[in-house]
Scaffold this active site. Structure first.
Site, PDB file in Angstrom:
ATOM      1  N   GLU A   1       0.828  -1.206   0.000  1.00  0.00           N
ATOM      2  CA  GLU A   1       0.000   0.000   0.000  1.00  0.00           C
ATOM      3  C   GLU A   1       0.866   1.262   0.000  1.00  0.00           C
ATOM      4  O   GLU A   1       0.555   2.240  -0.682  1.00  0.00           O
ATOM      5  CB  GLU A   1      -0.934   0.004   1.208  1.00  0.00           C
ATOM      6  CG  GLU A   1      -1.963  -1.115   1.215  1.00  0.00           C
ATOM      7  CD  GLU A   1      -2.873  -1.082  -0.006  1.00  0.00           C
ATOM      8  OE1 GLU A   1      -3.174   0.020  -0.499  1.00  0.00           O
ATOM      9  OE2 GLU A   1      -3.261  -2.167  -0.479  1.00  0.00           O
TER      10      GLU A   1
ATOM     11  N   ASP B   1       3.632  -4.246  -5.891  1.00  0.00           N
ATOM     12  CA  ASP B   1       4.187  -5.533  -5.466  1.00  0.00           C
ATOM     13  C   ASP B   1       5.706  -5.531  -5.595  1.00  0.00           C
ATOM     14  O   ASP B   1       6.420  -5.985  -4.687  1.00  0.00           O
ATOM     15  CB  ASP B   1       3.605  -6.671  -6.306  1.00  0.00           C
ATOM     16  CG  ASP B   1       2.174  -7.031  -5.914  1.00  0.00           C
ATOM     17  OD1 ASP B   1       1.714  -6.555  -4.862  1.00  0.00           O
ATOM     18  OD2 ASP B   1       1.528  -7.781  -6.672  1.00  0.00           O
TER      19      ASP B   1
END
Length: 424
Positions: free
Chosen positions: A285, A366
């Site tokens: 995040e 990611d």
């Protein structure tokens, strides 16, 4: 002869329905597969796969019925002139209440009140079935019928409280906007979005959920250390009681400039026994923040909003357009509704483009978390979230590209593994 706008809109809506149903059928066939994708073999347990498959098929069956009812109702409302009929009836209600029907703001509010009642009546059976049958059957629903209706009542009260001033302001802006109407509308919506983004987490969200500071401990220390290392201006770290309504898990962040906050669902903490997995999810995040994905998305939304208002200003005075939908007058709200229907083809293309961009952002986030050393933990965390939420294991690529703003787990794990191979 005037162009048949209404017939064209209804025809395209039906075409979109058939196309999306075709994609739904492709996805349904993928969900019926009895074997895991190769990437997930040995990663996802067979028990979780079977539970996920049953849950996804239940939701798929429900979706077929829901979408069929929706297209039939929406097409009938437009094709049989129910929209202009209801507009006239709402005007009659204004007169019965002792007000002037020519007051467009009061007329519009009466119309919207009727629309809200209608939508609640038509949506309620589906909401109840989804929550208390499908979600309950698969162990996700945690809320009582009392809590469900209490949330519904709160939502209606908020609409009654916030809706009228916003609608009134839009009508006044359109009536007095002149040649700079698109700019004024965009500026109003821009300010409104900032206000709501500020007020929602502080005043509105707590009406539905309880937010408490994350207790002192290793998890809090690790998250604060990560945020500090990235110079993320973390001011508050909350846990939300998502478990009072569902056992689905999530995490998110919000806030402007130097006042950022992170919220963890209590279900996420319960499901991920290893703190590092939760920190890895937070690292993902924070990757969105560090890579400016949130800012890019916000700018894209503002540009699209301005373009929409620009398009609306071009057609708002088209008498033929209103007449095609059965209107003798040209109310502001009705103009916005009609315009939204006429640009459906463009909206679907834009939505597809935004999904593709969003998916690329997910891969980048990611990769960012992996560079921080959370590759293995992120992989484990993604698998855990997939298992606990019983997300679809097998996905059709066409359906995924059209509907998913996040890549399927198979693709995300493959991307993480591919970066490992390149490193080797």
């Amino acid at each position: 002869m005037a162009f048949p706008y209404m017939e064209a809109v209804v025809g395209f809506m039906i075409l979109v329905y058939f196309f999306e149903t075709y994609l739904d059928l492709r996805q349904h066939a993928a969900l019926k597969l009895t074997t895991l994708p190769k990437t997930l073999v040995g990663v996802i347990s067979q028990e979780k796969f079977e539970k996920s498959r049953a849950y996804s098929l239940d939701k798929s069956h429900f979706n077929f019925v829901h979408e069929l009812v929706t297209i039939l109702l929406d097409s009938a409302i437009l094709f049989y002139g129910i929209l202009p009929w209801f507009w006239k009836k709402s005007g009659s209600f204004v007169v019965l209440a002792g007000f002037n029907e020519e007051n467009e703001i009061l007329h519009t509010l009466a119309f919207l009140a009727g629309v809200m009642i209608w939508s609640q009546i038509t949506d309620l059976p589906f909401s109840l079935y989804s929550t208390f049958v499908i979600e309950a059957r698969h162990g996700f629903n945690k809320q009582t019928i009392w809590l469900f209706f209490r949330d519904l009542f709160k939502g209606i009260c908020l609409s009654i409280l916030l809706g009228p001033p916003i609608v009134s302001a839009i009508i006044l802006i359109v009536q007095k906007g002149g040649p700079y109407l698109a700019i004024y509308l965009w500026a109003f919506m821009f300010v409104l979005s900032l206000v709501m983004m500020t007020l929602y987490p502080v005043f509105i969200a707590p009406l539905f959920n309880k937010f408490t500071p994350l207790p002192e401990g290793e998890l809090r220390e690790k998250i604060e250390k990560l945020a500090s290392s990235l110079k993320f201006p973390l001011k508050k770290l909350f846990v939300v009681d998502g478990s009072t309504r569902s056992s689905h898990s999530n995490a998110y962040m919000y806030g402007f400039f130097k006042n950022k906050r992170i919220v963890l669902y209590d279900t996420l903490i319960q499901q991920c026994k290893d703190d590092v997995e939760i920190v890895a999810v937070i690292a993902h995040e924070l990757g969105h923040w560090k890579l400016n994905h949130t800012m890019y998305s916000f700018i894209a939304v503002q540009i699209l909003t301005f373009l929409q208002f620009g398009g609306y200003t071009l057609v708002r005075n088209s008498t033929d357009l209103f007449r095609s939908f059965g209107f003798d007058t040209q109310p502001v709200l009705i103009g916005l509704i009609i315009f939204q229907h006429t640009v459906i083809p463009i909206q679907h293309l834009v939505s597809l483009g935004l999904n593709l961009v969003s998916r690329s952002f997910e891969f980048q986030a990611d990769a960012f978390a992996k560079k921080l050393g959370y590759g293995s933990a992120l992989r484990a965390g993604l698998v855990k979230l997939q298992e606990e939420n019983l997300s679809s294991m097998n996905t059709d690529p066409w359906y995924s590209a059209y509907h998913y703003s996040h890549p399927p787990l198979v693709e995300r794990l493959a991307a993480i593994d591919e970066s490992d191979k390149k490193a080797d």
